[in-house]
Design an enzyme around this catalytic site. Structure first.
Site, PDB file in Angstrom:
ATOM      1  N   TYR A   1       0.854   4.087 -21.175  1.00  0.00           N
ATOM      2  CA  TYR A   1       1.587   4.579 -22.359  1.00  0.00           C
ATOM      3  C   TYR A   1       3.074   4.295 -22.273  1.00  0.00           C
ATOM      4  CZ  TYR A   1      -2.497   7.717 -22.115  1.00  0.00           C
ATOM      5  OH  TYR A   1      -3.748   8.245 -21.993  1.00  0.00           O
TER       6      TYR A   1
ATOM      7  N   GLU B   1      -6.150  25.084 -26.935  1.00  0.00           N
ATOM      8  CA  GLU B   1      -6.691  24.233 -25.856  1.00  0.00           C
ATOM      9  C   GLU B   1      -5.590  23.470 -25.141  1.00  0.00           C
ATOM     10  OE1 GLU B   1      -9.060  21.591 -28.189  1.00  0.00           O
ATOM     11  OE2 GLU B   1     -10.593  23.073 -28.626  1.00  0.00           O
ATOM     12  N   PRO B   2      -4.664  24.167 -24.513  1.00  0.00           N
ATOM     13  CA  PRO B   2      -3.583  23.448 -23.853  1.00  0.00           C
ATOM     14  C   PRO B   2      -4.030  22.814 -22.540  1.00  0.00           C
ATOM     15  CG  PRO B   2      -3.394  25.776 -23.411  1.00  0.00           C
ATOM     16  CD  PRO B   2      -4.575  25.617 -24.322  1.00  0.00           C
ATOM     17  N   GLY B   3      -3.622  21.591 -22.329  1.00  0.00           N
ATOM     18  CA  GLY B   3      -3.884  20.934 -21.048  1.00  0.00           C
ATOM     19  C   GLY B   3      -2.551  20.689 -20.369  1.00  0.00           C
ATOM     20  N   ARG B   4      -1.822  19.744 -20.948  1.00  0.00           N
ATOM     21  CA  ARG B   4      -0.534  19.327 -20.387  1.00  0.00           C
ATOM     22  C   ARG B   4       0.424  20.515 -20.180  1.00  0.00           C
ATOM     23  NH1 ARG B   4       1.146  14.114 -21.691  1.00  0.00           N
ATOM     24  NH2 ARG B   4      -0.269  14.218 -23.456  1.00  0.00           N
TER      25      ARG B   4
ATOM     26  N   ARG C   1      -0.247   6.681 -16.231  1.00  0.00           N
ATOM     27  CA  ARG C   1       0.499   6.979 -17.469  1.00  0.00           C
ATOM     28  C   ARG C   1       1.649   5.990 -17.743  1.00  0.00           C
ATOM     29  NH1 ARG C   1       2.831  11.015 -18.967  1.00  0.00           N
ATOM     30  NH2 ARG C   1       1.846  11.212 -20.982  1.00  0.00           N
TER      31      ARG C   1
ATOM     32  N   TYR D   1      -3.155  14.616 -16.548  1.00  0.00           N
ATOM     33  CA  TYR D   1      -3.587  13.235 -16.787  1.00  0.00           C
ATOM     34  C   TYR D   1      -3.107  12.312 -15.666  1.00  0.00           C
ATOM     35  CZ  TYR D   1      -4.344  15.509 -21.229  1.00  0.00           C
ATOM     36  OH  TYR D   1      -4.739  16.398 -22.198  1.00  0.00           O
TER      37      TYR D   1
ATOM     38  N   GLY E   1      -2.093  20.269 -27.220  1.00  0.00           N
ATOM     39  CA  GLY E   1      -1.024  19.384 -27.669  1.00  0.00           C
ATOM     40  C   GLY E   1       0.391  19.865 -27.475  1.00  0.00           C
TER      41      GLY E   1
ATOM     42  N   CYS F   1      -2.787  -5.596  -8.130  1.00  0.00           N
ATOM     43  CA  CYS F   1      -2.520  -6.960  -8.579  1.00  0.00           C
ATOM     44  C   CYS F   1      -2.334  -7.060 -10.089  1.00  0.00           C
ATOM     45  CB  CYS F   1      -3.686  -7.842  -8.152  1.00  0.00           C
ATOM     46  SG  CYS F   1      -5.238  -7.207  -8.800  1.00  0.00           S
TER      47      CYS F   1
HETATM   48  N1  LLP Z   1      -8.102  19.475 -27.164  1.00  0.00           N
HETATM   49  C1  LLP Z   1      -8.564  18.276 -27.529  1.00  0.00           C
HETATM   50  C2  LLP Z   1      -9.653  18.181 -28.504  1.00  0.00           C
HETATM   51  C3  LLP Z   1      -7.993  17.110 -26.984  1.00  0.00           C
HETATM   52  O1  LLP Z   1      -8.436  15.928 -27.353  1.00  0.00           O
HETATM   53  C4  LLP Z   1      -6.943  17.236 -26.030  1.00  0.00           C
HETATM   54  C5  LLP Z   1      -6.344  16.051 -25.435  1.00  0.00           C
HETATM   55  C6  LLP Z   1      -6.506  18.518 -25.681  1.00  0.00           C
HETATM   56  C7  LLP Z   1      -7.100  19.619 -26.275  1.00  0.00           C
HETATM   57  C8  LLP Z   1      -5.404  18.749 -24.685  1.00  0.00           C
HETATM   58  O2  LLP Z   1      -4.212  18.199 -25.113  1.00  0.00           O
HETATM   59  P1  LLP Z   1      -2.868  18.563 -24.332  1.00  0.00           P
HETATM   60  O3  LLP Z   1      -2.607  20.032 -24.501  1.00  0.00           O
HETATM   61  O4  LLP Z   1      -3.032  18.208 -22.924  1.00  0.00           O
HETATM   62  O5  LLP Z   1      -1.834  17.738 -25.002  1.00  0.00           O
HETATM   63  N2  LLP Z   1      -4.088  10.836 -21.401  1.00  0.00           N
HETATM   64  C9  LLP Z   1      -3.045  11.163 -22.342  1.00  0.00           C
HETATM   65  C10 LLP Z   1      -3.354  12.414 -23.114  1.00  0.00           C
HETATM   66  C11 LLP Z   1      -4.665  12.345 -23.866  1.00  0.00           C
HETATM   67  C12 LLP Z   1      -4.968  13.624 -24.567  1.00  0.00           C
HETATM   68  C13 LLP Z   1      -6.368  13.651 -25.041  1.00  0.00           C
HETATM   69  N3  LLP Z   1      -6.762  14.865 -25.655  1.00  0.00           N
HETATM   70  C14 LLP Z   1      -1.724  11.281 -21.599  1.00  0.00           C
HETATM   71  O6  LLP Z   1      -1.713  11.043 -20.396  1.00  0.00           O
HETATM   72  O7  LLP Z   1      -0.705  11.574 -22.203  1.00  0.00           O
END
Ligand code: LLP
Length: 407
Positions: free
Chosen positions: A303, A260-263, A299, A359, A226, A330
């Site tokens: 969103y 658990e960083p993704g973004r 995105r 994403y 997050g 379309c």
């Molecule tokens: N851990 C869990 C349990 C999650 O559900 C998520 C994201 C993450 C970690 C990673 O979150 P991050 O660090 O990336 O913020 N598609 C949306 C984002 C959906 C996130 C879902 N869960 C977007 O494009 O903004």
């Protein structure tokens, strides 16, 4: 990063995703270093960008993986992530996914309901195994982010309330087939404020303390993902602020910290390249029509997310006028940006949509039978393909054999 974007677009074609692997490495080490002095694992959230080369790049640096399907678990294993650094989260796991995860002996399954715990116990029993589990607690904290990516309130479908979590730990602790080793929360995505994270971590740390008092020892404290990033001009959390807040909340606990960083890892490592097809004006409104579309990067449509859009190689002194940058799909929702200040553009001019590493590709679809873009990595100034452009044949492969069978 110093790359010739035009040459890259020529070489690989458009639409195209490009990821800067040096940036990803820098993000990983910055975050990992901010945990210095504590036991920690950075579990990259594979859902943000699940290209095998991206995962492998992070695995080599020592990252673990946070997965949300058995498909993602398998991607992580294929990419070389240490199985004891893989966690499997998600509100709805099928029996076959649970079975496979247990057979593959990953670090832990993250459970989100009592019913799921009972299923995992049953499957573990069938396999004659003990399942390492963690429980996702919903701390009822408003993360102050977009409602679609907010997950830590009771009104959201994620996790269980504190009381329920405690009951589940007591049950799991007694079970022959469950081993409650972890605790987890994830309150939302694109968090730019520290206080909700710190508050959630404190609530969950208190639960760990109360479990300890009844001799249930939690080893892994997972604060979820997050961490917000800069898409426009947001002021967001630094890695050091983030870890300090977690250290503060978990003071005195002997635990391994997981996040658990993704973004954070990949969003700003990525860019999406698309070429101008045409310009047109409808009732005074300017549209720039490009060859990428919402199926490639959803995105903005989904969103209303902001991504910076730039025209490549255009003289900075040329006057700009606002234009909607739209794709060929379309749907009126098929846009990358509205009222984007852009110079006059012509056929084949290159447009870059920034911050597209998270994403982006993972949420791409084949809507309108559009083939998914190619993906390219840049590392040490060199480029390499990490996923071929999909073809029409790839798309119809699973259908062709049935043509005509029904008459
Ligand atoms: N851990 C869990 C349990 C999650 O559900 C998520 C994201 C993450 C970690 C990673 O979150 P991050 O660090 O990336 O913020 N598609 C949306 C984002 C959906 C996130 C879902 N869960 C977007 O494009 O903004």
């Amino acid at each position: 990063m110093n790359i010739d974007t035009k040459a890259l677009a020529e070489k690989y074609g458009t639409p195209l995703y490009m990821y800067d692997f040096d940036y990803i490495e820098n993000r990983y080490t910055t975050l990992k270093d901010a945990f210095a002095g504590k036991k920690s694992i950075v579990n990259y959230a594979v859902k943000a960008n699940s290209n095998l080369s991206v995962i492998a790049h992070l695995a080599k640096l020592g990252a673990g993986a946070d997965c949300v399907s058995i498909g993602e678990v398998n991607r992580a294993l294929t990419a070389g992530v240490d199985k004891y650094k893989i966690i499997f989260s998600g509100v709805g796991k099928r029996d076959d996914e649970i079975r496979e995860a247990l057979q593959k002996d990953i670090l832990m399954l993250n459970l989100e309901s009592e019913a799921e715990m009972k299923r995992v116990e049953l499957v573990a029993k069938e396999l004659g195994k003990e399942a390492r589990i963690s429980i996702r607690v919903n701390p009822n904290i408003d993360p102050q982010t977009h409602p679609y990516i907010s997950t830590g309130l009771h009104e959201n479908k994620f996790g269980v309330e504190l009381d329920m979590a405690k009951r589940m730990y007591i049950y799991a602790n007694k079970s022959e087939f469950l081993n409650p080793v972890g605790i987890h929360f994830h309150i939302g995505s694109q968090l730019t404020k520290l206080s909700p994270i710190q508050e959630a971590a404190s609530i969950v740390a208190d639960l760990v303390r109360s479990l300890k008092a009844i001799k249930i020892d939690i080893k892994f404290f997972d604060v979820g993902g997050g961490i917000g990033v800069v898409y426009d001009d947001e002021v967001t959390i630094t890695a050091a602020e983030y870890t300090q807040a977690i250290f503060q909340a978990t003071k005195g606990l002997d635990i391994t910290l997981l996040c658990e960083p993704g973004r954070y890892m990949v969003a700003n490592a990525g860019a999406f390249f698309t070429k101008v097809l045409y310009e047109k004006v409808n009732a005074g409104k300017r549209f720039v029509i490009v060859d990428g579309a919402m199926n490639d990067l959803i995105r903005p449509s989904l969103y209303d997310a902001y991504h910076k859009i730039e025209a490549v190689g255009v003289d900075a002194n040329v006057e700009t006028t606002p234009a909607d940058v739209v794709g060929p799909v379309c749907e009126s929702g098929d846009f990358f940006g509205k009222n984007v200040p852009l110079p006059p553009l012509s056929h084949n001019d290159l447009i870059v949509v920034q911050s597209a590493g998270a994403y982006g590709f993972t949420m791409a679809s084949n809507y309108n039978t559009r083939s998914k873009p190619a993906e390219v990595a840049i590392q040490g100034g060199k480029d390499r393909l990490i996923r071929k452009r999909e073809t029409y044949d790839d798309q119809v492969r699973l259908e062709l054999e049935y043509l005509g069978v029904m008459g």
